[in-house]
Write an enzyme that holds these catalytic residues in place. Structure first.
Site, PDB file in Angstrom:
ATOM      1  N   ASN A 104      -6.233  -0.703 119.101  1.00  0.00           N
ATOM      2  CA  ASN A 104      -5.789  -0.187 118.749  1.00  0.00           C
ATOM      3  C   ASN A 104      -5.136   1.166 119.904  1.00  0.00           C
ATOM      4  O   ASN A 104      -4.057   1.838 119.891  1.00  0.00           O
ATOM      5  CB  ASN A 104      -5.921   0.521 117.772  1.00  0.00           C
ATOM      6  CG  ASN A 104      -7.705   1.249 117.579  1.00  0.00           C
ATOM      7  OD1 ASN A 104      -7.783   1.124 118.904  1.00  0.00           O
ATOM      8  ND2 ASN A 104      -7.327   2.703 117.077  1.00  0.00           N
TER       9      ASN A 104
ATOM     10  N   GLY B   6     -14.933  -0.746 117.529  1.00  0.00           N
ATOM     11  CA  GLY B   6     -14.045  -1.626 116.639  1.00  0.00           C
ATOM     12  C   GLY B   6     -14.629  -0.832 115.324  1.00  0.00           C
ATOM     13  O   GLY B   6     -15.613   0.202 114.952  1.00  0.00           O
ATOM     14  N   SER B   7     -14.887  -1.943 114.798  1.00  0.00           N
ATOM     15  CA  SER B   7     -15.213  -2.220 113.255  1.00  0.00           C
ATOM     16  C   SER B   7     -16.377  -1.624 112.784  1.00  0.00           C
ATOM     17  O   SER B   7     -17.696  -2.162 113.671  1.00  0.00           O
ATOM     18  CB  SER B   7     -14.669  -3.226 112.266  1.00  0.00           C
ATOM     19  OG  SER B   7     -16.362  -4.393 112.565  1.00  0.00           O
TER      20      SER B   7
ATOM     21  N   GLY C 181     -19.907  -3.815 114.432  1.00  0.00           N
ATOM     22  CA  GLY C 181     -20.784  -2.907 115.315  1.00  0.00           C
ATOM     23  C   GLY C 181     -21.726  -3.077 114.522  1.00  0.00           C
ATOM     24  O   GLY C 181     -23.027  -2.999 115.512  1.00  0.00           O
TER      25      GLY C 181
ATOM     26  N   GLU D  16     -18.748   2.414 118.952  1.00  0.00           N
ATOM     27  CA  GLU D  16     -17.863   3.898 118.364  1.00  0.00           C
ATOM     28  C   GLU D  16     -17.191   3.149 117.103  1.00  0.00           C
ATOM     29  O   GLU D  16     -16.564   1.520 117.043  1.00  0.00           O
ATOM     30  CB  GLU D  16     -16.694   4.607 119.121  1.00  0.00           C
ATOM     31  CG  GLU D  16     -17.292   5.193 120.979  1.00  0.00           C
ATOM     32  CD  GLU D  16     -18.261   6.293 120.142  1.00  0.00           C
ATOM     33  OE1 GLU D  16     -17.393   6.976 118.872  1.00  0.00           O
ATOM     34  OE2 GLU D  16     -18.483   7.123 120.492  1.00  0.00           O
TER      35      GLU D  16
ATOM     36  N   CYS E 105      -9.147   5.565 115.267  1.00  0.00           N
ATOM     37  CA  CYS E 105     -10.079   5.870 114.195  1.00  0.00           C
ATOM     38  C   CYS E 105     -10.829   7.037 113.935  1.00  0.00           C
ATOM     39  O   CYS E 105     -11.539   8.382 113.477  1.00  0.00           O
ATOM     40  CB  CYS E 105     -11.683   5.649 115.082  1.00  0.00           C
ATOM     41  SG  CYS E 105     -11.410   5.813 116.653  1.00  0.00           S
TER      42      CYS E 105
ATOM     43  N   GLU F  35     -19.422   8.520 124.739  1.00  0.00           N
ATOM     44  CA  GLU F  35     -18.362   8.199 126.466  1.00  0.00           C
ATOM     45  C   GLU F  35     -17.786   9.524 126.088  1.00  0.00           C
ATOM     46  O   GLU F  35     -17.726  10.473 125.931  1.00  0.00           O
ATOM     47  CB  GLU F  35     -17.401   7.135 124.992  1.00  0.00           C
ATOM     48  CG  GLU F  35     -17.740   6.011 124.345  1.00  0.00           C
ATOM     49  CD  GLU F  35     -16.738   5.292 124.502  1.00  0.00           C
ATOM     50  OE1 GLU F  35     -16.066   5.561 122.752  1.00  0.00           O
ATOM     51  OE2 GLU F  35     -16.434   4.229 125.072  1.00  0.00           O
TER      52      GLU F  35
HETATM   53  C1  UN1 Z   1      -7.422   9.661 119.807  1.00  0.00           C
HETATM   54  O1  UN1 Z   1      -7.551   9.832 118.844  1.00  0.00           O
HETATM   55  O2  UN1 Z   1      -7.057   9.730 120.293  1.00  0.00           O
HETATM   56  O3  UN1 Z   1     -10.083   4.027 118.309  1.00  0.00           O
HETATM   57  C2  UN1 Z   1      -8.473   8.806 120.696  1.00  0.00           C
HETATM   58  C3  UN1 Z   1      -9.693   4.948 118.255  1.00  0.00           C
HETATM   59  C4  UN1 Z   1     -10.877   6.305 119.153  1.00  0.00           C
HETATM   60  C5  UN1 Z   1      -9.763   6.585 119.392  1.00  0.00           C
HETATM   61  C6  UN1 Z   1      -9.222   8.136 119.284  1.00  0.00           C
HETATM   62  N1  UN1 Z   1     -11.593   5.616 119.615  1.00  0.00           N
HETATM   63  O4  UN1 Z   1      -9.127   5.155 117.444  1.00  0.00           O
END
Ligand code: UN1
Length: 478
Positions: free
Chosen positions: A150, A226-227, A231, A248, A282, A459
């Protein structure tokens, strides 16, 4: 035969065991390029190349690391329009979103170019006489990076740049649906003179390459986005091997709208947070928790805004919402809508769209008057769908916001300083947004969540040092 974009191992472009076509989700018949698929043996070669490069790269000067990252950042920024177009074609977000993401990747490299120069330690007098103590940071070693589809350039960038800034060597496994953006990034690293083996790219199946990386004891640390299911699998493997880990994963991010909110700001935050980037973030605002006195006005204004949103080809100037990433994701989104309807929920929009190009298009959908215990409010959907939950007062809003297994981002729309302050204190989330969507973060500050959303150090920003370096405490007697 079409050119095959190769893996990058030990500074050489190498073919894989197989290859696959990278297609455009807005126009599945359109092939963006053919990309090599690495084998498990290639993954081991990539790890060995990173290991071999480590003594030299970890001993470069901060100036050398700065210069590489700075020129990579400049290259990305200089080519943002062109790279953004490739990203939009392979991932499906709109061209402005894709160019914005590419710029973010460039800015991340420039930021960590600076961090390479800012590394510091501590000098501490011992409690014993004639002894001095120095606490310093060293690279972790070889890091394995597994990244999602994504954000196909920003997430590889925000894992790779800090890894390199602090002297680590990298094996990157991008999502199999979006190899092109990561490939361009690695081409730029190569063109900017990245030493052989400091960065390695292996493309292909997560099942094959992820497993090979997890089984390889020469990887010192893993960073994964990822998922939740993947994870947790990675976490179990890393615990068994005592490998350092940063995860994450999902979110079910609440956006609270109080009756004292500016309605325009609240609707804009909800629509952006829930539907932009096709809801495939996410950090998406997937639970809109609305105070009863403003509920009807909020739903009405949001309904109007959603109806006016233009879903279409990401490269068309008027498009606001691009396609869903894949037919499987579209089916999964539609299945959640069925679940909602079976529970008697009224849904505005959300239907799949017939399109001449047979793209995976879906209208943004809003599920009204839902209950937080419903399945649609417990599981991450990862599409252009959001639900509205009515609450009676601020305390109930906070309780509902926190009643989730996730804890990535949480937002509130309010003009009350007191509500904003209380929400910032009480939200069980890694990030809190006031009068803003839950999604859309800066590149120079900590990113990450609590509870089921994240694991390990944060991060981004200087906080990324917790993951990409390891401490050494030295005692020196004169
Ligand atoms: C954002 O909202 O600007 O995978 C970044 C994702 C997150 C990044 C979102 N790690 O959607």
């Amino acid at each position: 035969m079409a050119e095959i974009h190769k893996n990058y191992i030990g500074g050489a472009w190498v073919a894989g065991a197989d290859a696959s076509d990278n297609t455009n989700p807005a126009k599945p018949a359109e092939i963006i390029g053919t990309y090599a698929m690495a084998s498990a043996a290639d993954a081991d070669k990539a790890v060995a190349a990173a290991r071999q490069a480590l003594p030299e790269w970890s001993n470069t000067t901060p100036q050398q690391r700065h210069d590489l990252l700075d020129s990579v950042g400049n290259q990305i920024l200089g080519r943002a329009d062109e790279i953004g177009k490739t990203l939009a074609r392979e991932e499906g977000k709109t061209l402005p979103e894709a160019i914005g993401e590419t710029m973010r990747a460039g800015q991340v490299f420039k930021f960590f170019a600076g961090e390479a120069l800012r590394q510091s330690g501590e000098f501490i007098p011992s409690v014993r006489p004639n002894i001095d103590i120095e606490v310093s940071r060293e690279p972790v070693g070889v890091v394995g990076l597994i990244t999602p589809w994504n954000f196909p350039i920003a997430i590889p960038a925000w894992k790779m740049a800090p890894a390199l800034a602090w002297g680590n060597c990298v094996v990157l496994k991008p999502a199999s649906l979006t190899p092109a953006s990561a490939h361009v990034l690695v081409e730029i690293l190569d063109a900017c003179g990245c030493p052989k083996g400091a960065v390695n790219l292996i493309m292909g199946s997560g099942g094959v390459l992820g497993e090979a990386m997890l089984a390889n004891a020469d990887i010192d640390a893993f960073s994964f986005t990822g998922s939740v299911a993947t994870g947790r699998h990675i976490a179990a493997a890393c615990a068994a091997m005592q490998t350092k880990l940063q995860l994450e994963m999902g979110g079910k991010n609440p956006l609270v709208v109080m009756d004292d909110a500016d309605l325009d700001i609240a609707v804009a935050a909800a629509v952006n947070g829930a539907f932009f980037s096709t809801g495939q973030r996410c950090t998406a605002s997937s639970r809109l928790i609305v105070h009863a006195p403003i509920y009807d006005a909020f739903v009405e204004a949001t309904r109007k805004t959603i109806k006016a949103l233009k879903v279409g080809n990401p490269l068309d100037a008027e498009t606001q919402i691009g396609p869903v990433i894949s037919p499987e994701q579209l089916q999964s989104n539609l299945a959640y809508l069925d679940i909602a309807k079976k529970e008697g929920i009224e849904v505005i929009g959300g239907a799949a769209l017939d399109h001449a190009d047979k793209g995976y298009f879906q209208n943004p959908g809003l599920m009204l008057d839902t209950k937080n215990q419903m399945r649609i409010n417990r599981e991450e959907i990862f599409g252009p769908l959001a639900s509205v939950i009515k609450v009676g007062d601020f305390d109930e809003a906070v309780a509902v916001a926190n009643d989730t297994e996730f804890g990535l981002s949480a937002g509130i729309c309010t003009k009350s300083l007191s509500h904003a302050r209380q929400f910032r204190k009480q939200a069980q989330a890694g990030m809190v947004m006031v009068n803003l969507p839950t999604a859309g973060v800066d590149y120079h500050v900590a990113f990450g969540g609590r509870k089921g959303s994240s694991f390990g150090p944060r991060e981004q920003g200087r906080y990324a040092a917790e993951f990409y370096t390891t401490l050494k405490t030295s005692y020196i007697q004169a």
